[in-house]
Design a protein around this motif. Structure first.
Motif, mmCIF file in Angstrom:
data_model
loop_
_atom_site.group_PDB
_atom_site.id
_atom_site.type_symbol
_atom_site.label_atom_id
_atom_site.label_comp_id
_atom_site.label_asym_id
_atom_site.label_seq_id
_atom_site.Cartn_x
_atom_site.Cartn_y
_atom_site.Cartn_z
ATOM 1 N N GLN A 18 0.815 -1.211 0.000
ATOM 2 C CA GLN A 18 0.000 0.000 0.000
ATOM 3 C C GLN A 18 0.856 1.272 0.000
ATOM 4 O O GLN A 18 0.610 2.189 -0.799
ATOM 5 N N TYR A 22 1.226 4.067 -2.983
ATOM 6 C CA TYR A 22 0.956 5.486 -2.689
ATOM 7 C C TYR A 22 2.102 6.367 -3.190
ATOM 8 O O TYR A 22 1.874 7.405 -3.815
ATOM 9 N N CYS A 52 -5.128 5.836 1.764
ATOM 10 C CA CYS A 52 -5.547 4.602 2.427
ATOM 11 C C CYS A 52 -7.058 4.529 2.604
ATOM 12 O O CYS A 52 -7.636 3.434 2.569
ATOM 13 N N ASP A 54 -9.167 5.679 0.429
ATOM 14 C CA ASP A 54 -9.660 5.296 -0.899
ATOM 15 C C ASP A 54 -9.233 3.878 -1.274
ATOM 16 O O ASP A 54 -10.031 3.083 -1.756
ATOM 17 N N TYR A 55 -7.960 3.581 -1.107
ATOM 18 C CA TYR A 55 -7.415 2.265 -1.458
ATOM 19 C C TYR A 55 -7.250 1.455 -0.178
ATOM 20 O O TYR A 55 -6.163 1.172 0.266
ATOM 21 N N ASN A 56 -8.406 1.095 0.372
ATOM 22 C CA ASN A 56 -8.451 0.379 1.640
ATOM 23 C C ASN A 56 -8.306 -1.125 1.403
ATOM 24 O O ASN A 56 -7.995 -1.567 0.302
ATOM 25 N N ALA A 59 -9.615 -2.963 -1.784
ATOM 26 C CA ALA A 59 -8.877 -2.897 -3.049
ATOM 27 C C ALA A 59 -7.848 -4.012 -3.167
ATOM 28 O O ALA A 59 -7.440 -4.377 -4.278
ATOM 29 N N ARG A 67 -10.752 -3.433 -7.192
ATOM 30 C CA ARG A 67 -9.504 -4.196 -7.155
ATOM 31 C C ARG A 67 -8.346 -3.324 -7.588
ATOM 32 O O ARG A 67 -8.488 -2.438 -8.431
ATOM 33 N N LEU A 68 -7.180 -3.611 -7.053
ATOM 34 C CA LEU A 68 -5.946 -2.895 -7.366
ATOM 35 C C LEU A 68 -4.906 -3.910 -7.829
ATOM 36 O O LEU A 68 -4.727 -4.953 -7.197
ATOM 37 N N SER A 82 -6.298 0.178 -11.207
ATOM 38 C CA SER A 82 -7.421 -0.252 -10.382
ATOM 39 C C SER A 82 -8.696 -0.171 -11.196
ATOM 40 O O SER A 82 -8.762 0.528 -12.208
ATOM 41 N N TYR A 84 -13.142 -0.119 -10.466
ATOM 42 C CA TYR A 84 -14.317 -0.122 -9.599
ATOM 43 C C TYR A 84 -15.494 -0.461 -10.499
ATOM 44 O O TYR A 84 -15.690 0.176 -11.541
#
Length: 179
Positions: A18, A22, A52, A54-56, A59, A67-68, A82, A84
């Protein structure tokens, strides 16, 4: 997928990555081309907590509508993609971690791989990308991947695609039919 001598794959991102992901978005030499003043004062660079939020953990999960992925080219992690999914529309976001990896076609190829995932596994019918109209380089790259600029007189999309969560004052929507 082969590009000349290079190979591009999408690898599911791990939660432990993560902070690295970032940094690719918010702290790289490519960041000024996507976010923050002076070019994008309407889209401030997120701090780590905002990223974090947003991309918790969702993801980074093995399944779900958000998904990321890490973009891997020539066996190196070079960026993130990513998606959505809502109402059979997959919204993509993509960033390459360094300008050294631009102009190689890797972002376009990563998008094509992402589209395979959402159309085959998630049964999405439309893919969209929403970005600043000032980001000409990215618009051109997305068009190389088969996206078209949305024109309301010619196309239709669910209303949320045009109104919800726009990050830029001059946001444009690019789309691709997947069926």
């Amino acid at each position: 997928m082969k590009i000349g001598m290079s190979s591009v794959i999408l690898r599911p991102a791990k939660f432990s990555e993560q902070y690295k992901i970032y940094q690719w978005l918010a702290c790289s030499d490519a960041t000024p081309e996507m976010l923050g003043p002076p070019r994008f004062p309407d889209a401030p660079i997120p701090n780590y907590k905002e990223f974090c939020d947003d991309y918790n953990v969702e993801a980074f999960s093995q399944r779900g509508n958000f998904r990321l992925y890490v973009i891997v080219a020539d066996n190196n992690d070079i960026g993130a993609l990513s998606y959505y999914l809502k109402d059979q529309v997959a919204e993509f976001d993509l960033w390459i971690a360094s300008r050294l990896n631009w102009h190689k076609g890797w972002g376009s190829q990563a998008l094509k791989e992402g589209i395979k995932i959402v159309s085959q596994m998630m049964h999405a019918e439309i893919a969209i990308i929403r970005l600043s109209g000032r980001n000409y380089r990215a618009i051109a790259a997305y068009q190389k991947a088969g996206f078209k600029l949305f024109d309301p007189s010619l196309h239709s999309l669910p209303l949320w695609c045009l109104t919800d969560g726009k990050d830029y004052e001059d946001a444009v929507v690019l789309f691709q039919n997947l069926n």
